[in-house]
Design a protein around this motif. Structure first.
Motif, short mmCIF file in Angstrom:
data_model
loop_
_atom_site.label_atom_id
_atom_site.label_comp_id
_atom_site.label_asym_id
_atom_site.label_seq_id
_atom_site.Cartn_x
_atom_site.Cartn_y
_atom_site.Cartn_z
N ILE A 86 33.70 54.16 13.58
CA ILE A 86 33.88 55.13 12.51
C ILE A 86 32.56 55.79 12.15
N ASP A 87 31.45 55.06 12.22
CA ASP A 87 30.15 55.65 11.90
C ASP A 87 29.75 56.71 12.92
N ALA B 6 40.31 50.57 16.80
CA ALA B 6 39.83 49.78 15.66
C ALA B 6 38.53 50.44 15.20
N LEU B 7 38.64 51.32 14.23
CA LEU B 7 37.49 52.16 13.86
C LEU B 7 36.35 51.39 13.21
N ASP B 8 36.67 50.22 12.61
CA ASP B 8 35.61 49.43 11.99
C ASP B 8 34.96 48.47 12.97
N ALA B 9 35.48 48.37 14.18
CA ALA B 9 34.90 47.52 15.21
C ALA B 9 33.75 48.27 15.90
N LYS C 110 39.78 63.87 5.93
CA LYS C 110 40.79 62.81 5.94
C LYS C 110 40.21 61.53 6.53
N LEU C 111 39.37 61.66 7.53
CA LEU C 111 38.71 60.50 8.11
C LEU C 111 37.82 59.83 7.07
N ALA C 112 37.11 60.64 6.29
CA ALA C 112 36.24 60.11 5.24
C ALA C 112 37.05 59.40 4.16
N VAL C 113 38.18 60.00 3.78
CA VAL C 113 39.04 59.42 2.75
C VAL C 113 39.62 58.09 3.22
N ASP C 114 40.15 58.07 4.42
CA ASP C 114 40.85 56.88 4.92
C ASP C 114 39.92 55.71 5.18
N HIS C 115 38.61 55.99 5.36
CA HIS C 115 37.69 54.91 5.72
C HIS C 115 36.51 54.79 4.77
N ASP C 116 36.65 55.35 3.57
CA ASP C 116 35.65 55.20 2.51
C ASP C 116 34.26 55.62 2.99
N ARG C 117 34.21 56.77 3.64
CA ARG C 117 32.93 57.30 4.12
C ARG C 117 32.66 58.64 3.42
#
Length: 368
Positions: free
Chosen positions: A226-227, A212-215, A77-84
């Protein structure tokens, strides 16, 4: 005479939400990925009703087969929500092949199951590319799989994964608990991150705390949070197999759900107890971040996350230095984290007030 607009609607699989053409196109796209994983015993061609493997060509004389299957849990779900989507397939392979090597088995071939509501070929190809990469890291062949398009079963963009792997070990060289005894040393092989367990708690924290997962990560300004969270599970097969075959390891425990506390007892014989000293290693920055954000007690960390140790190896005291040197030469980070003692089968993880965010000395025990 009936007019055309009054005729009954003509149904098709496409109108029901399933594209046969898209599925066929995906098979063509991923065939080169599978071929890249070919190894002795497997040609790794896709398209038939089953995949063959030749054990004799792989060099086995009197093998036992060992099978494992697993998923990736809510990390998907984390991969889906953040295009990973690119590395989640490595996780899928890792969860299976790491379970095989702890029994002394070499992973030979892998099959995957990809299920979604509406097939997005671009996403599916990225996922399968990750699966192929995981297979290459583990030295096994991707010989088949299944893509299931099931409208109404999954939310928009969602998918789920399952993996199936078969390995082999020569009869008589299976890793059992027979050689483990008091006085043995427990070595910990460093994890690459959260691996593939505990993500329901990670995602709950992310939602409740508004991360803020992209921060940039608070503990590493050089990469997005997120990474760090999506970092794929480390595959230990290539570094461990030579030591398994050389008789240098008495036991191995893959540290998955339940952490060190619950996984180490699974490989111990009756009468052996693992005493793990958490002061022997630093909590990785990511683990310390999760613990701090969730105000998680050290005892809960020990039974939820890998806490920086993805694999535990039990070796004799006399072999510990040699095994450590061999694993480090193979690229592993190795820590001496505990010892085997006489006692009821189980495990204790304990630490002082100076580490793991503890306010006082702590200890937690599990008898398995």
């Amino acid at each position: 005479m009936t007019s055309r607009h009054n005729q009954p609607e003509s149904y098709s699989y496409e109108k029901a939400g399933v594209s046969i053409d898209a599925g066929n196109a995906l098979v063509k796209a991923i065939a080169p990925l599978a071929r890249a994983t070919a190894r002795p015993g497997a040609e790794a061609d896709l398209g038939g009703f089953g995949g063959f493997f030749d054990l004799k060509a792989a060099g086995y004389k009197d093998p036992l087969l060992v099978a494992a299957n697993d998923g990736v849990g809510t990390k998907v779900k984390l991969a889906v929500d953040h295009d990973r989507h690119d590395t989640i397939g490595i996780d899928l392979v890792a969860m299976c092949v790491n379970d095989l090597v702890v029994q002394g088995a070499e992973p030979l071939f892998f099959l995957d199951y990809f299920a979604t509501g509406k097939l997005d070929s671009a996403v599916a190809e990225r996922v399968v590319a990750g699966i192929a990469e995981g297979c290459k890291q583990a030295g096994c062949a991707l010989i088949g799989g299944e893509t299931a398009e099931m409208p109404g079963m999954y939310g928009d963009g969602d998918y789920d994964l399952a993996g199936f792997c078969v390995g082999a070990v020569e009869r008589g060289t299976v890793l059992t608990d027979e050689a483990i005894a008091a006085g043995d040393v427990v070595l910990g092989l460093a994890s690459s991150g959260v691996h593939s367990n505990g993500y329901s708690l990670v995602r709950r924290l992310a939602a409740d705390k508004g991360w803020a997962l992209d921060a940039p990560a608070p503990f590493d300004a050089g990469r997005p949070l997120i990474d760090a969270l999506i970092e794929p599970t480390r595959i230990y097969v290539r570094s461990l197999l030579p030591l398994v075959r050389g008789g240098k390891l008495k036991g191995l425990a893959h540290i998955t759900g339940g952490g060190l506390l619950e996984n180490i007892p699974r490989v111990l014989p009756e009468g052996c107890f693992a005493n793990i000293d958490a002061d022997r290693w630093m909590q990785p920055a990511l683990m310390a971040f999760l613990q701090g954000e969730g105000n998680i007690a050290p005892e809960e960390m020990a039974r939820t996350f890998n806490c920086g140790i993805g694999m535990a190896a039990i070796v004799s005291r006399q072999e510990a230095d040699q095994v450590t040197e061999a694993l480090e030469a193979a690229g592993e980070t190795v820590l001496r984290i505990g010892r085997i003692e006489d006692g009821k089968r189980g495990c204790r993880v304990s630490g002082s007030a100076d580490g793991w965010g503890a306010m006082q000395d702590w200890s937690v025990t599990h008898n398995g």
